[in-house]
Design an enzyme around this catalytic site. Sequence first.
Site, PDB file in Angstrom:
ATOM      1  N   THR A 137       0.817  -1.214   0.000  1.00 45.68           N
ATOM      2  CA  THR A 137       0.000   0.000   0.000  1.00 45.68           C
ATOM      3  C   THR A 137       0.853   1.267   0.000  1.00 45.68           C
ATOM      4  OG1 THR A 137      -1.643  -1.226   1.266  1.00 45.68           O
ATOM      5  CG2 THR A 137      -1.905   1.153   1.164  1.00 45.68           C
ATOM      6  N   GLU A 253      -4.765 -14.762   1.597  1.00 47.65           N
ATOM      7  CA  GLU A 253      -4.931 -13.656   2.531  1.00 47.65           C
ATOM      8  C   GLU A 253      -6.402 -13.440   2.869  1.00 47.65           C
ATOM      9  OE1 GLU A 253      -4.113  -8.818   2.829  1.00 47.65           O
ATOM     10  OE2 GLU A 253      -3.152  -9.985   1.237  1.00 47.65           O
ATOM     11  N   ARG A 254      -7.262 -13.528   1.872  1.00 44.44           N
ATOM     12  CA  ARG A 254      -8.683 -13.294   2.112  1.00 44.44           C
ATOM     13  C   ARG A 254      -9.318 -14.433   2.896  1.00 44.44           C
ATOM     14  NH1 ARG A 254      -9.038 -10.545  -3.900  1.00 44.44           N
ATOM     15  NH2 ARG A 254      -8.344  -8.490  -3.152  1.00 44.44           N
ATOM     16  N   GLN A 290     -37.396 -12.361  25.284  1.00 45.39           N
ATOM     17  CA  GLN A 290     -37.525 -12.960  23.955  1.00 45.39           C
ATOM     18  C   GLN A 290     -36.629 -12.272  22.937  1.00 45.39           C
ATOM     19  OE1 GLN A 290     -41.121 -12.419  21.333  1.00 45.39           O
ATOM     20  NE2 GLN A 290     -41.450 -14.592  21.822  1.00 45.39           N
ATOM     21  N   GLN A 347     -24.641  -4.512  22.085  1.00 42.39           N
ATOM     22  CA  GLN A 347     -25.853  -3.853  22.567  1.00 42.39           C
ATOM     23  C   GLN A 347     -26.375  -4.500  23.848  1.00 42.39           C
ATOM     24  OE1 GLN A 347     -26.910  -1.123  21.163  1.00 42.39           O
ATOM     25  NE2 GLN A 347     -28.821  -0.794  22.293  1.00 42.39           N
ATOM     26  N   GLY A 374      -7.081  -6.552   3.147  1.00 40.77           N
ATOM     27  CA  GLY A 374      -7.133  -7.676   2.219  1.00 40.77           C
ATOM     28  C   GLY A 374      -8.004  -7.425   1.008  1.00 40.77           C
TER      29      GLY A 374
END
Length: 393
Positions: A137, A253-254, A290, A347, A374
């Site tokens: 990169t 890599e992925r 629930q 949450q 990736g």
Amino acid sequence: MADADLRNDGGLGRGIFNGEHEQFRDTVRRFVEDELVPHHAEWEKLGVVPREIWLRAGEVGILCPNIPEEYGGFGADWLYNVVIIEELARAGITGPGFMVHSEMVAPYILAFGSEALKLKALPKMVSGEWIGALGLTEPGAGSDVKEIRTRAVREGDDYVLNGQKVYISNGQLCDIMVCAAKTDPAAGAKGVSMIAIETDQPGFKRGRNLEKIGLKAQDTSEIFLEDVRAPVENRLGEEGRGFSMMMTKLAQERLTQAVRSICVAEAAIGWTVDYTSERKAFGHTIADFQNTQFVLADLSAEVLASRVFTDWCIKRFLAGELTGVEAAKVKLVVTNLHVKVVDQCLQFFGGYGYMTEYPIARAYIDARIVRIAGGAAEVMKQIIGRDLFAHKK
């Protein structure tokens, strides 16, 4: 629950690990729990992991275990690497950057390096004496590697490299960096070559350790190359074949990203089940409501489906059959699910979920990168979409 999901074949009939893999898992798990977990929070503050940990990991055998014996490794199958990825993910360990070292750098050198380079670099990478980084990169070249501007000019038996790299994991510590550079700027993607740079060379300059929103224990750097020399024997494969090499290794890599993501998702559900079973609100445990059961039921079903898909891709990879499109699909699906699971699970922790002393909070922070690293999710969609319509052209 999360521990059980990864042991004894996960109780899912995964059918990919044998007894030796599970014995190795015991070794890796002890190392993670004894050597990494107690210190990880401090490393996140420091932004880097001590080199001693890499040497210790090498002693235990959890760096590049699939490297052949002639290059200092154990010659193990890639499932040993999978065990390491899973155990690090299960424990929420994001630093040190073992995955970059073992799953991204070493495979390039093993597959495409000269015999001299393999004999020089791989034994040191297995032992932890050398730490690897991948220099792809640049400020103007992320997912589109054709835009790489780093130059490598041949001078006799050396290449001389000039350029800048950014977002380089292990950049503060690396001893070897596999670098993408233009050897023929006029040739576009066909002008990119891969060259291994030994970082003790004059002109190799490490920039600042970049501050990130997550993965804080894994050092990430800017790298500047100013007339850095690398011998021709450090070139990987043929000159101008760098882009095609990247395409062959991006599938691994992925898949590696997906392996880690599915484990984090499994662990997050386990943490949430444990927490909601004990935490009370309005005279009941949160697990009694629930909504809690329905949300976690949906997530659990989705995670199981993605676990089956991921393991199918692992089998395909081991057989040498995993395609780039399949790798793009598994990364897209599983990393998206990873982000969704940690968000929805957090949450249920309420305010505690916002505190980084809780693993769900750290997992939430660290999750955002998985849809970028990736290859961005949008790039995965482009790869898949092109394949869908290829037969129409």
